[in-house]
Design an enzyme around this catalytic site. Sequence first.
Site, PDB file in Angstrom:
ATOM      1  N   CYS A 137      -2.854  -2.233   8.899  1.00  0.00           N
ATOM      2  CA  CYS A 137      -3.253  -1.423   7.741  1.00  0.00           C
ATOM      3  C   CYS A 137      -4.037  -0.156   8.088  1.00  0.00           C
ATOM      4  O   CYS A 137      -3.595   0.943   7.772  1.00  0.00           O
ATOM      5  CB  CYS A 137      -4.063  -2.267   6.767  1.00  0.00           C
ATOM      6  SG  CYS A 137      -3.060  -3.554   6.011  1.00  0.00           S
ATOM      7  N   THR A 170       0.864  -1.186   0.000  1.00  0.00           N
ATOM      8  CA  THR A 170       0.000   0.000   0.000  1.00  0.00           C
ATOM      9  C   THR A 170       0.899   1.234   0.000  1.00  0.00           C
ATOM     10  O   THR A 170       1.653   1.450   0.946  1.00  0.00           O
ATOM     11  CB  THR A 170      -0.896  -0.023   1.245  1.00  0.00           C
ATOM     12  OG1 THR A 170      -1.640  -1.238   1.231  1.00  0.00           O
ATOM     13  CG2 THR A 170      -1.841   1.167   1.269  1.00  0.00           C
ATOM     14  N   ASN A 173      -9.578   1.731   2.511  1.00  0.00           N
ATOM     15  CA  ASN A 173      -9.254   1.533   3.929  1.00  0.00           C
ATOM     16  C   ASN A 173      -9.713   2.716   4.775  1.00  0.00           C
ATOM     17  O   ASN A 173     -10.179   2.537   5.903  1.00  0.00           O
ATOM     18  CB  ASN A 173      -7.751   1.305   4.112  1.00  0.00           C
ATOM     19  CG  ASN A 173      -7.390  -0.157   3.906  1.00  0.00           C
ATOM     20  OD1 ASN A 173      -8.255  -0.959   3.581  1.00  0.00           O
ATOM     21  ND2 ASN A 173      -6.137  -0.501   4.094  1.00  0.00           N
TER      22      ASN A 173
END
Length: 462
Positions: A269, A126, A217
């Site tokens: 994350c 990411t 996210n």
Amino acid sequence: MNITVIGTGYVGLVSGTCFAEMGHDVTCVDVDEEKVSQLSSGEVPIYEPDLDRYFERAREENRLHFTTDLAKGVADAKIVFFALPTPPGEDGSADLSYVLDAAGDVADLLVGETDSEYRIVVNKSTVPVGTGDRVESVFADRGLEIGTEVDVVSNPEFLREGAAVEDFLKPDRVVIGTESDRAAEKMERLYEPFVRQGNPILVVDRRSAEMIKYAANSLLATRISFMNEIANVCERVGADVDKVRLGIGKDHRIGPNFLYAGIGFGGSCFPKDVKALARKGRQEGYDFQILDAVLDVNDQQRRRLAEQAKDYFDGDLAGRRVAIWGLSFKPGTDDTREAPSHVIIDELLDQGADVVGYDPEAIETTRGTFGDQIDYADGKYEAIDDAEALLICTEWHEFRRPDLGTVREHLDNPLVLDGRNLYDPARMAEMGFEYHSVGRPSYAPETNREAIEEAIVENGQP
Ligand SMILES: NC(=O)c1ccc[n+]([C@@H]2O[C@H](COP(=O)([O-])OP(=O)(O)OC[C@H]3O[C@@H](n4cnc5c(N)ncnc54)[C@H](O)[C@@H]3O)[C@@H](O)[C@H]2O)c1
């Protein structure tokens, strides 16, 4: 096809194993020698449902290899994936050193080749928008021809720990970020077997692909913080957040997922990606206000159980035994990175509490952080022996239906602080527990001993 995955953590190992399951010849490269030797001898170093089954099959069929030697990994690979860490730097922005260094190392190897074949370098980590451009520059600066010798593609990964194999094998969508038709075609071919049920492969420009991952996210984290705020208001106005969740989740515009109130999000994350997007916005002159609030709410929510315990004991937790059920940041994984349980344990230790933790899979990862500062129990009931409070941090299946009579017997003091809303508050009170959950009414515990014992006999299960 020969595929190389650089970085053999949660994402890299799952990706490599699943590509091998689809018949590819996969080499996983990692700098961690111990991990590579474990994997080479057939040991899976992480807990992830079904991973060991696919891993064993791929190894038996000689389609999955592990090495610390990057040159060996890259030599025959047609596609090279980066599944490398992108941890937050001090200012919250993503630390790109792993990705950029690895790109440099791969580029050096390609420059050294005599007949350099076309390769696709795919970023699965990411990374902030624009990282693909920087990786491409690393290759271009060494004289490699973009589009002929190498293409750099963004392919963000959306797997959820705890269901990573399932998610990888049947993704909701695959996002491929590239402006190169040649790279797009090869990537689409690679992923076709994963979307046979009709889920889309979206080919978009590289910057949009990078942004999709952060937007996804951040939106999910926003839903969690939003519901936690709704829960906090519910507690003050006498409403029940679980009923509110059902009521709003049935609205098609909202949908039922990611509406559970609790003790905040964790994991490797959400916290870092929300921070990184907020930071990226700021770097570009945009103040992403919602994301700052999402993080603030989360910080407050993650401390909540420790604060409730402290209030219950009038600010004096020193020497009190406090049990924690659930140490991983979510069920189905041994990953404890940014786990709410760890924030709570830190607070409890600061207050001088005597902490004992139990988790079906995450004892060792927790031991890695806290060592012998806390005790570790072999089972959920052992954990609560003589404890004055039970704090529930992760909703593993085995915590959903404990024998409450046994829980009551083992606890020295009947305080249960449930961060995951697992039990019925009225029943808990009936059984004599002082029970508090998130965003739901609490009832005074039934104090009549006979009634409690009767309730235990009748309602052994909640
Ligand atoms: N974990 C998830 O659920 C998840 C989901 C989607 C995306 N992501 C993203 O994927 C990336 C990887 O995440 P992860 O959870 O798999 O990380 P991880 O920390 O579990 O694994 C990273 C691996 O890379 C290895 N490594 C570090 N430097 C290396 C190098 N130079 N060469 C080879 N190996 C090297 C480490 O030893 C480690 O094994 C991150 O950007 C993360 O944000 C993670």
